[in-house]
Motif scaffolding. Sequence first.
Motif, PDB file in Angstrom:
ATOM      1  N   SER A   1      -2.224   2.403   4.038  1.00  0.00           N
ATOM      2  CA  SER A   1      -2.689   1.561   2.997  1.00  0.00           C
ATOM      3  C   SER A   1      -1.045   2.149   1.975  1.00  0.00           C
ATOM      4  CB  SER A   1      -3.632   2.418   1.687  1.00  0.00           C
ATOM      5  OG  SER A   1      -3.574   1.614   0.667  1.00  0.00           O
TER       6      SER A   1
ATOM      7  N   SER B   1       1.830  -5.944   1.192  1.00  0.00           N
ATOM      8  CA  SER B   1       1.833  -6.276  -0.307  1.00  0.00           C
ATOM      9  C   SER B   1       2.604  -6.535  -0.341  1.00  0.00           C
ATOM     10  CB  SER B   1       1.168  -5.501  -1.016  1.00  0.00           C
ATOM     11  OG  SER B   1      -0.527  -5.437  -0.868  1.00  0.00           O
ATOM     12  N   THR B   2       4.115  -5.631  -0.793  1.00  0.00           N
ATOM     13  CA  THR B   2       5.745  -5.706  -0.969  1.00  0.00           C
ATOM     14  C   THR B   2       6.088  -6.906  -0.082  1.00  0.00           C
ATOM     15  OG1 THR B   2       5.431  -3.104  -1.731  1.00  0.00           O
ATOM     16  CG2 THR B   2       7.364  -4.792  -1.376  1.00  0.00           C
TER      17      THR B   2
HETATM   18  N1  LIG Z   1       5.432  -2.254  -8.799  1.00  0.00           N
HETATM   19  C1  LIG Z   1       5.343  -1.324  -8.559  1.00  0.00           C
HETATM   20  N2  LIG Z   1       5.508   0.721  -8.880  1.00  0.00           N
HETATM   21  C2  LIG Z   1       5.818   1.320  -8.262  1.00  0.00           C
HETATM   22  N3  LIG Z   1       5.713   1.530  -6.660  1.00  0.00           N
HETATM   23  C3  LIG Z   1       5.668   0.381  -6.308  1.00  0.00           C
HETATM   24  C4  LIG Z   1       4.653  -0.807  -7.058  1.00  0.00           C
HETATM   25  N4  LIG Z   1       4.514  -1.264  -5.903  1.00  0.00           N
HETATM   26  C5  LIG Z   1       4.570  -0.407  -5.521  1.00  0.00           C
HETATM   27  N5  LIG Z   1       4.934   0.456  -5.296  1.00  0.00           N
HETATM   28  C6  LIG Z   1       4.840   1.130  -4.000  1.00  0.00           C
HETATM   29  O1  LIG Z   1       5.082   1.087  -2.497  1.00  0.00           O
HETATM   30  C7  LIG Z   1       4.234   1.733  -1.670  1.00  0.00           C
HETATM   31  C8  LIG Z   1       4.198   0.133  -1.320  1.00  0.00           C
HETATM   32  O2  LIG Z   1       3.046  -0.511  -2.150  1.00  0.00           O
HETATM   33  P1  LIG Z   1       2.192  -1.963  -1.029  1.00  0.00           P
HETATM   34  O3  LIG Z   1       1.335  -2.297  -2.316  1.00  0.00           O
HETATM   35  O4  LIG Z   1       3.316  -2.584  -0.973  1.00  0.00           O
HETATM   36  O5  LIG Z   1       1.549  -1.216   0.010  1.00  0.00           O
HETATM   37  P2  LIG Z   1       0.111  -1.786   0.852  1.00  0.00           P
HETATM   38  O6  LIG Z   1       1.012  -1.815   2.592  1.00  0.00           O
HETATM   39  O7  LIG Z   1      -0.056  -3.165   0.573  1.00  0.00           O
HETATM   40  O8  LIG Z   1      -0.912  -0.481   0.259  1.00  0.00           O
HETATM   41  P3  LIG Z   1      -2.547  -1.191   0.447  1.00  0.00           P
HETATM   42  O9  LIG Z   1      -2.924  -1.458   1.506  1.00  0.00           O
HETATM   43  O10 LIG Z   1      -2.669  -0.024  -0.384  1.00  0.00           O
HETATM   44  O11 LIG Z   1      -2.161  -2.460  -0.718  1.00  0.00           O
HETATM   45  C9  LIG Z   1       3.239   1.997  -2.278  1.00  0.00           C
HETATM   46  O12 LIG Z   1       3.698   3.276  -1.906  1.00  0.00           O
HETATM   47  C10 LIG Z   1       3.068   1.873  -3.576  1.00  0.00           C
HETATM   48  O13 LIG Z   1       2.783   3.070  -5.054  1.00  0.00           O
END
Ligand SMILES: Nc1ncnc2c1ncn2[C@@H]1O[C@H](COP(=O)(O)OP(=O)(O)OP(=O)(O)O)[C@@H](O)[C@H]1O
Lengths: 248, 404
Positions: free
Chosen positions: A59, A64-65
């Motif tokens: 996580s 997702s980014t």
């Molecule tokens: N709009 C935002 N503002 C600040 N930080 C962000 C934003 N979007 C994502 N982040 C940060 O960027 C990082 C990557 O987030 P992301 O949502 O891509 O993770 P993920 O791999 O999809 O996690 P998960 O498995 O929990 O969905 C995280 O540390 C998150 O806190």
Amino acid sequence: MSVANRSSSSPSQLKSAEPVVALHEINRHFQLGEQTVKALDAVSLELLAGDYVSVMGPSGSGKSTLLNILGLLDRPDAGAYLLNGAPTQDLSEEKRARLRQQNIGFVFQSYHLIPRMSARENIELPLILAGTAPKERARMVSEMLERLGLTARASHLPNQLSGGQRQRVAIGRAIIMKPKLLLADEPTGNLDTQSGADVVTLLEELNTQGITLVVVTHDVELGKRARRQLRMVDGRIQSDLRQSDVSD
Amino acid sequence: MRAMDLARFNFQVMVGHRFRTIMLMIALIIGVAAVNLLTGLGEGARLFVLGEFSFLGKNTLIIMPGKKETTGGMPPITGEAPRDLTLEDMRALTRLSAINRTAPLIAGMAELSYQSRLRESFVVGTTHDFFAIRKLSLLQGRALPPGDPTFADAVCVLGQTLKRELFGPEPALGQWVRAGDRRFRVIGILEGKGVAMGLNFDEAMLIPVASAQMLFNQEGLFRVFAEVRSERELTPTRNAILSIIKERHDGEEDITLITQDALLSSFDEILRTLTLAVGGIAGISLAVAGVLIMNVMLISVSQRTAEIGLLKALGASAATVRRLFLSEALLLAIIGSLIGLLISESLLAAGRLLYNQIPLGSPVWVKVAAVGVAIVTALLFAYLPARKAAALAPVEALTHKQGP
Ligand SMILES: Nc1ncnc2c1ncn2[C@@H]1O[C@H](COP(=O)(O)OP(=O)(O)OP(=O)(O)O)[C@@H](O)[C@H]1O
Ligand SMILES: [Mg+2]
């Protein structure tokens, strides 16, 4: 509307296809107070037409980014993104909207169906936004409902559908414009095993028919089904595994 | 997006957010209805007053004794004139070819009686032509006889109310009515004109001017009416009258000449200004509705953030999203203002049924303006929320976790 970008390639031709998507040194950083979060850190990636890619990782690792960048929902801070060979990073928001409309389908963990609209209307929405003629719309949506096995549920509102049915409606909506690229963020995250399996079957079927499929998942079993498996850690692609064959 | 789809989409939104829709709709309905209703009332009052006072045709000049030095404002109704306006003066005017007809007027109160019934009433001395100038019509009998105005015939025409009060249901024609120490034979009965302001002939007795001169023991006329052939000749005739009278009055210009238009235009102006002011104040309620629309729409934008993000993910451009919100406001404004018009028009119609003498109703341009202002206000105030919605970044909108 346009269906000009519809892929007519058959699966067998896809092995040698050129990249649908090419990312070069993509950065996406978030400033949280003093701290800079590198959600994507110099990520480079190429997706070929007809690819089936799973993205896994802890996580917060940037999955997702990455998907949002791929889907033109978010803009990278640095780097280049070529869609069908054309750079997208400097395009206006309006042009990006158009590219999304014609090339990209999204499936979300939480479905994102519009609660006041029936299953049929939710699926129809992209066609309405694209200005497709009502008659053609009706035909396409009916076909889609048939294909999803939801004909009997066409007039049901989302809250009258099971999770699996909702996700199938969402998938129908994602592919009604016949996109090349289908992006799914935890598509089975909210579903029980059986509905999850149904959804996966549907997605894989679409992939077999030529769509480029990217699935973000925490489910190791699901991740392993993909022909290509990415693992992300701290905004970087740690491993990029290709299997020549999928073992069912 | 097609117009029909846009309308259907917005209709679903409006039904889906019933409370919000009804609230905004009510604000618009009240605004439009208030504008239409209040101007309708004001306009009705204005027309009523004008109608009551415009008993003369457009081309009639009113000559009154005495000189009003200052211009503007009402001419003196009482006030001592240095020289009487006489029947001879009136007769002198008839030699002007532009004058169709003239009529004198002497008025006063007298005690009338028929058998045992007694009544203090308004008595008007005039001539045959007065009936035409004042557009009086008869219910029964005939008007005062034409001929020499100096002939004091003992006949009278009764107003409808007066006839009823003196005679009840009995026939009055041919009967003799006593006024002071004189007797007059009833030769005609006037048709009722409803409630009237100014001179009310329903309760008046009309007698030949010469008889009135004797009854009131007064030589001078209260008014002379001169009907000019055409509106074009009004000004030259007016000057001609002034010089004739001046000549007859030893070079003294001691009369005042007004047209009904001049008399009424000040009334008209005041009432029109009042109506517009009231309508304008009601219009402010439309601006209030606009502010409400803006606030509610801003809330709606944040409530529907996830939906907007989704629409963008599905390929909706910023322009489409903006159009969605603007057209919702447009739809609200159109439906709201039509309902508002409908309600206010029904109220005005009901008012006309209750008070059938008052022509309640706003002019068409007010209705058009009320709807127009409602629509423009709605669009104007919805623009900010619409722009805010359109500017939402798709990813940020989507990560608002909402919806099933
Ligand atoms: N709009 C935002 N503002 C600040 N930080 C962000 C934003 N979007 C994502 N982040 C940060 O960027 C990082 C990557 O987030 P992301 O949502 O891509 O993770 P993920 O791999 O999809 O996690 P998960 O498995 O929990 O969905 C995280 O540390 C998150 O806190
Ligand atoms: Mg995630």
